[in-house]
Enzyme design. Structure first.
Site, mmCIF file in Angstrom:
data_model
loop_
_atom_site.group_PDB
_atom_site.id
_atom_site.type_symbol
_atom_site.label_atom_id
_atom_site.label_comp_id
_atom_site.label_asym_id
_atom_site.label_seq_id
_atom_site.Cartn_x
_atom_site.Cartn_y
_atom_site.Cartn_z
ATOM 1 C CE1 TYR A 45 0.583 7.640 -6.770
ATOM 2 C CE2 TYR A 45 -1.146 8.017 -8.409
ATOM 3 C CZ TYR A 45 -0.755 7.554 -7.153
ATOM 4 O OH TYR A 45 -1.674 7.030 -6.302
ATOM 5 C CG ASN A 52 -1.498 1.352 1.514
ATOM 6 O OD1 ASN A 52 -2.390 1.818 0.808
ATOM 7 N ND2 ASN A 52 -0.961 2.031 2.541
HETATM 8 N N1 LIG Z 1 -6.031 8.614 -1.783
HETATM 9 C C1 LIG Z 1 -6.333 8.367 -3.042
HETATM 10 O O1 LIG Z 1 -7.258 8.952 -3.615
HETATM 11 C C2 LIG Z 1 -5.591 7.332 -3.781
HETATM 12 C C3 LIG Z 1 -5.943 7.097 -5.092
HETATM 13 C C4 LIG Z 1 -5.285 6.118 -5.809
HETATM 14 C C5 LIG Z 1 -4.266 5.395 -5.216
HETATM 15 N N2 LIG Z 1 -3.885 5.659 -3.942
HETATM 16 C C6 LIG Z 1 -2.796 4.847 -3.389
HETATM 17 O O2 LIG Z 1 -3.165 4.323 -2.126
HETATM 18 C C7 LIG Z 1 -2.021 4.138 -1.330
HETATM 19 C C8 LIG Z 1 -2.248 4.807 -0.003
HETATM 20 O O3 LIG Z 1 -2.538 6.162 -0.227
HETATM 21 P P1 LIG Z 1 -3.004 7.151 0.893
HETATM 22 O O4 LIG Z 1 -3.913 8.106 0.262
HETATM 23 O O5 LIG Z 1 -3.429 6.428 2.072
HETATM 24 O O6 LIG Z 1 -1.625 7.960 1.175
HETATM 25 P P2 LIG Z 1 -0.974 8.403 2.526
HETATM 26 O O7 LIG Z 1 0.108 9.329 2.146
HETATM 27 O O8 LIG Z 1 -1.998 8.862 3.484
HETATM 28 O O9 LIG Z 1 -0.370 7.062 3.080
HETATM 29 C C9 LIG Z 1 0.723 6.425 2.480
HETATM 30 C C10 LIG Z 1 1.506 5.713 3.570
HETATM 31 O O10 LIG Z 1 2.639 5.083 2.968
HETATM 32 C C11 LIG Z 1 3.762 5.317 3.780
HETATM 33 N N3 LIG Z 1 4.983 5.324 3.012
HETATM 34 C C12 LIG Z 1 5.342 6.221 2.050
HETATM 35 N N4 LIG Z 1 6.601 5.948 1.618
HETATM 36 C C13 LIG Z 1 7.044 4.877 2.321
HETATM 37 C C14 LIG Z 1 8.287 4.176 2.334
HETATM 38 N N5 LIG Z 1 9.274 4.485 1.508
HETATM 39 N N6 LIG Z 1 8.419 3.155 3.175
HETATM 40 C C15 LIG Z 1 7.384 2.836 4.005
HETATM 41 N N7 LIG Z 1 6.193 3.464 4.046
HETATM 42 C C16 LIG Z 1 6.063 4.513 3.208
HETATM 43 C C17 LIG Z 1 3.498 6.686 4.343
HETATM 44 O O11 LIG Z 1 4.299 6.911 5.493
HETATM 45 C C18 LIG Z 1 2.031 6.639 4.648
HETATM 46 O O12 LIG Z 1 1.781 6.072 5.920
HETATM 47 C C19 LIG Z 1 -0.882 4.709 -2.145
HETATM 48 O O13 LIG Z 1 -0.226 3.661 -2.821
HETATM 49 C C20 LIG Z 1 -1.561 5.610 -3.136
HETATM 50 O O14 LIG Z 1 -0.825 5.780 -4.298
HETATM 51 C C21 LIG Z 1 -4.534 6.607 -3.208
#
Ligand SMILES: NC(=O)c1ccc[n+]([C@@H]2O[C@H](COP(=O)([O-])OP(=O)(O)OC[C@H]3O[C@@H](n4cnc5c(N)ncnc54)[C@H](O)[C@@H]3O)[C@@H](O)[C@H]2O)c1
Lengths: 427, 469
Positions: free
Chosen positions: B375, B310
């Site tokens: 991305y 994730n």
């Molecule tokens: N929020 C959206 O609308 C959305 C849409 C499409 C995809 N996503 C994907 O969902 C996933 C989660 O997104 P989110 O919105 O919860 O983001 P977020 O930024 O709230 O959470 C991401 C988490 O990943 C952790 N992380 C980042 N880099 C890291 C690393 N190098 N090592 C370990 N942990 C790391 C961060 O510390 C954070 O806790 C991501 O892959 C994102 O691309 C989100």
């Protein structure tokens, strides 16, 4: 004790034409109609002066004074007064149940011959006083002095005098039978068109049965009526389509056309052991092979009120090693076209057959050309107690005319969630 | 994260205003709560004649104790009877005006050529306007690749356009899905049908998923706790979608191992502590991260059953303005780290039998997005990884799949410029953003030990976004 079972022969039957409520029989009592019918049967089979094993008959709408109606009828006929009689009551199953009772006694050798009959009048119907008035009248009856009587009478209020006309409704649901049938029709998705088609077939078949002379010795004129008053030989789906729904609300599919009308009439059938028939030189038309009753739980399980025959028939078939298609004739009482169609759909439905009837596979379909081939209750009318006798007598003759060994199935649904069914075979 | 537009248009005055200016009124989607039935309301089951999936569907409907209706037609009635369903009879001709269904389930596998698509029309035409709020339309078909010839393949492929259009027509939070069930995969339908029927799939619509045959069976599974006795690694678990994933997997009975960067250690511990899980603090892009993860899992848990990739970041800039670091960081975290971890876990046989790898992709990866070349490349790469690794992972009796979220209300999307954010929220069939739990539920569906028939697939959790395939 007797351990052998004898074959039960149907020698023939007769009925008076069925009349619509408040029609030609408006002033005829159940006793008038049944006595006339028994007399016709006596005439047909030369039974005058005979002591029969018993006469069993009944009706649904009866006056309380008619507690021994069938016996009173027998006493009014040319049968030997030593012929015993009793009344039977099982809603619309009455007539067939009466035949089963007589047949079973013959089978066991308890009697050698008997008449099964049935009657009903919806015109000369009993009227009950309402409960308040009944209490007042009983009070007057118990009062010892004229003054006390007057005092009790003074307690009467105008609304207490309104009579209670018997309603064709289920005591435990408060719904009329038509409303129950409408629920079933909806549950099974029965369309207006299907019902009207079945109705037209019923009229067409009954009209043909008259025209070909089939009914000549099965129906005897009464009070100027020669054919069933309800019969519409020119009935058509187009005409029926014009009728307004009477059950199931505005969008209901049930009309006065595809439901049986309230009617008046009576019927009787002569049953006997083979020895008795031979001794009396009367040919056997058919045998009553077996019978089965059943009931549904329309109250708690909300099963369709008129679906009990769906339970009875599979048991009957199993016991006799038959399948649903092993019959030349199917006599399914047409209380409502929808109820016949629900029954047929239920037997074809894998879900119903498994869940309700506990069958591995659907019971099957029937050839519709073999269904109520000489008309049914939709065309003839349905004086409740008289329908069983109409069907047994008609089927016996149909089997006789078909061929030796031909087979017929009778299925009658009844109020109270009851079903009465039987198998008959040609001699 | 609250959605002000949705709150506003659902006030009485807001409803009037939004109606007058023609804005879609997003409904409040029903979402799963513990102890709820899979489906709360009548289900209409139909089948084109000669299909092979009505039986499997009926079995599932019986298992979830659904109130089932079917027309008096042989295929559906026999299927219902075999499943022990006391199905009520449905007739479009005589049904009450008010009759509504929570779900319409149609077995289209019997459709052998394009003319027979009429069966699908005939089933849905009188019923589609009878779907309740947050209702479900589910069509079952045969994967075109498994069809018996070009005509059947063509007709089965046509279902995609049909179902996607239904998704765009239905209102009030209802969704539509096409489920292709491969030959010999009929016994794998249950986890997917349960997911799609239930409020767990609230924000999933217009999806086409393919279920294949699997030797793994879900016999005896506890559907309330499908992860009981299993361990699940969730990267980026301290907040946002990752936290929701950890919560849902814990709800399903898993021991969750939450992973996040050292900077978020205390948040991570708070989140995972509540769930009775354990934590692993590291940066997944570190050189030795894959080894440390594998060692941790083997040492403390004897291996792992579920891995959820994730963790992810965005560093948006149009390509001409994007820095080296921005490019490299996004690719490293979102894609390369996942590849390295997967390889290490497989090499060390740390992923147990009936294991699951579930990757988080993105709508941007499917459709592309201005300012997100890095991305979108990383997220499209995730899909490529899932497709390419599936055969090998399948051999070791495990699966790999991806979930592609659309607009999900999180800190990541809260940081967007308002216009982009509003557009993102509204441009989908459900006219609203999803919640982290919606992504988590889809991941839990893939992660279920009963989902062995799903391998190499991608499902979008996007409310049927207008963009993308
Ligand atoms: N929020 C959206 O609308 C959305 C849409 C499409 C995809 N996503 C994907 O969902 C996933 C989660 O997104 P989110 O919105 O919860 O983001 P977020 O930024 O709230 O959470 C991401 C988490 O990943 C952790 N992380 C980042 N880099 C890291 C690393 N190098 N090592 C370990 N942990 C790391 C961060 O510390 C954070 O806790 C991501 O892959 C994102 O691309 C989100």
């Amino acid at each position: 004790m007797n351990t052998s079972v004898r074959r039960v022969a149907v020698l023939g039957g007769i009925r008076i034409p069925f009349a619509r409520q408040n029609g030609p029989y408006a002033r005829a009592s159940n006793q008038d109609m049944m006595t006339a019918t028994l007399e016709a049967l006596i005439g047909k089979f030369s039974l005058q002066g005979e002591i029969l094993g018993e006469v069993s008959a009944g009706g649904v709408l009866k006056h309380s004074r008619d507690f021994n109606l069938t016996r009173e009828c027998v006493l009014g006929t040319r049968l030997d007064p030593h012929t015993p009689a009793y009344d039977v009551q099982q809603a619309c199953g009455t007539g067939l149940e009466a035949a089963i009772l007589v047949a079973n006694k013959i089978a066991l050798g308890q009697i050698d011959s008997g008449i099964a009959g049935g009657f009903d009048t919806t015109s000369d119907a009993p009227i009950a006083v309402n409960e308040d008035l009944r209490q007042v009248l009983l009070e007057i009856n118990r009062a010892k002095s004229p003054a006390a009587r007057l005092k009790a009478l003074a307690g009467l209020r105008p609304q207490q005098i309104v009579p209670q006309i018997p309603r064709n409704s289920e005591p435990r649901t408060g719904l009329s039978m038509g409303e129950h049938a409408a629920i079933m029709a909806k549950e099974w998705g029965v369309t207006r068109e299907e019902q009207d088609e079945l109705t037209v077939a019923s009229h067409r078949n009954l009209a043909a049965a008259y025209d070909t002379g089939f009914l000549d010795d099965l129906v005897t004129p009464f009070l100027g009526l020669e054919r069933d008053q309800n019969l519409r030989p020119d009935s058509s789906v187009e005409k029926l389509a014009k009728l307004r729904p009477v059950f199931g609300g505005e969008n209901g599919t049930m009309t006065a056309g595809n439901s049986t009308p309230l009617s008046d009439g009576a019927s009787a059938v002569l049953l006997a052991g083979e020895d008795w028939a031979t001794a009396h030189n009367l040919p056997v038309q058919a045998y009553i092979t077996d019978a089965q009753t059943a009931a549904v739980d329309h109250v708690h399980a909300r099963e369709g009120l008129l679906m009990a025959p769906t339970y009875a028939v599979p048991k009957l078939l199993e016991r006799n090693g038959l399948t649903l298609s092993d019959f030349d004739f199917y006599e399914i009482h047409e209380a409502f076209a929808s109820q016949v169609l629900c029954t047929l759909k239920a037997w074809e439905d894998p879900v119903y057959c498994k869940e309700k009837l506990g069958l591995e596979a659907p019971l099957g379909s029937i050839d519709r050309d073999k269904l109520n081939t000489h008309g049914g209750s939709l065309a003839a009318g349905h004086p409740f107690g008289a329908t069983g006798g109409r069907i047994v007598a008609g089927l016996a003759k149909m089997l006789k005319e078909k061929r030796s060994g031909s087979r017929g199935l009778i299925s009658i649904c009844a109020a109270g969630g009851l079903g009465v069914t039987a198998i008959m075979e040609a001699a | 994260m609250s959605d002000r537009y949705q709150q506003l248009v659902n006030t009485p005055i807001g409803k009037i205003v939004s109606k007058q200016i023609g804005l879609p009124a997003p409904v409040k989607l029903e979402r799963y709560e513990r102890g709820q039935p899979v489906i709360d309301g009548p289900v209409l089951l139909g089948a084109a004649p000669g299909g092979r999936l009505a039986g499997a569907a009926a079995q599932v409907l019986a298992a979830v104790e659904a109130e089932v209706h079917t027309a008096l037609e042989d295929d559906a009635r026999s299927a219902a009877a075999d499943a022990g369903l006391d199905a009520q009879v449905w007739s479009a001709e005589t049904a009450d005006e008010e009759q509504r269904f929570k779900a319409l389930v149609f077995d289209a596998s019997g459709i052998a050529d394009s003319t027979e698509l009429h069966h699908a029309y005939a089933f849905f035409h009188p019923t589609i306007r009878r779907v309740k709020a947050s209702g479900r339309v589910i069509v079952l078909g045969t994967p075109p690749d498994d069809a018996s010839g070009p005509r059947q393949a063509t007709a089965q492929r046509a279902l995609e356009g049909f179902v996607r259009s239904i998704g765009k027509e239905v209102r009030k939070g209802a969704t539509a899905q096409l489920v292709y069930v491969g030959q010999q995969a009929e016994d794998q339908l249950e986890s997917t049908l349960r997911f799609y029927l239930s409020p767990k799939s609230a924000y999933v619509s217009g999806q086409v998923v393919r279920i294949g045959a699997s030797a793994l069976s879900a016999d005896g599974i506890d559907w309330e706790h499908p992860q009981a006795g299993r361990s699940a690694l969730v990267t980026g678990a301290s907040r946002g979608i990752g936290r929701a994933i950890a919560q849902v997997l814990a709800r399903d009975g898993a021991h969750v191992i939450g992973l996040d960067v050292p900077a978020l250690q205390s948040e991570l511990e708070a989140t995972i502590g509540e769930l009775g899980g354990s934590t692993l603090v590291l940066d997944i892009t570190d050189d030795d991260a894959p080894q440390r993860i594998a060692e941790h899992l083997l040492e403390h848990h004897g291996g792992v059953d579920v891995v959820v990739h994730n963790a992810g970041v965005t560093r948006d800039k149009t390509l001409g303005r994007m820095s080296d670091e921005q490019w490299d960081m996004v690719i490293a975290i979102n894609l390369s780290a996942q590849e390295r971890i997967n390889e290490e876990l497989l090499a060390r046989q740390a992923l147990r039998e009936n294991g699951r790898i579930v990757c988080v992709s993105s709508m941007s990866g499917v459709a592309g997005n201005a300012g997100q070349t890095n991305y979108a490349a990383s997220k499209a790469g995730v899909i490529g990884m899932v497709h390419s690794m599936a055969p090998e992972i399948g051999k070791s009796r495990a699966t790999i799949n991806a979930v592609a979220p659309g607009f999900i209300e999180t800190q990541m999307t809260a940081a967007m410029p308002i216009a982009t954010r509003e557009a993102g929220r509204r441009m989908n069939s459900l006219a609203q953003g999803g919640l982290p739990v919606d992504v988590a539920e889809a991941i839990a569906w893939y992660a279920s030990p009963a989902s062995g028939g799903l391998n190499g697939t991608v499902v979008r959790v996007c409310g049927q976004s207008l963009v993308g395939a």
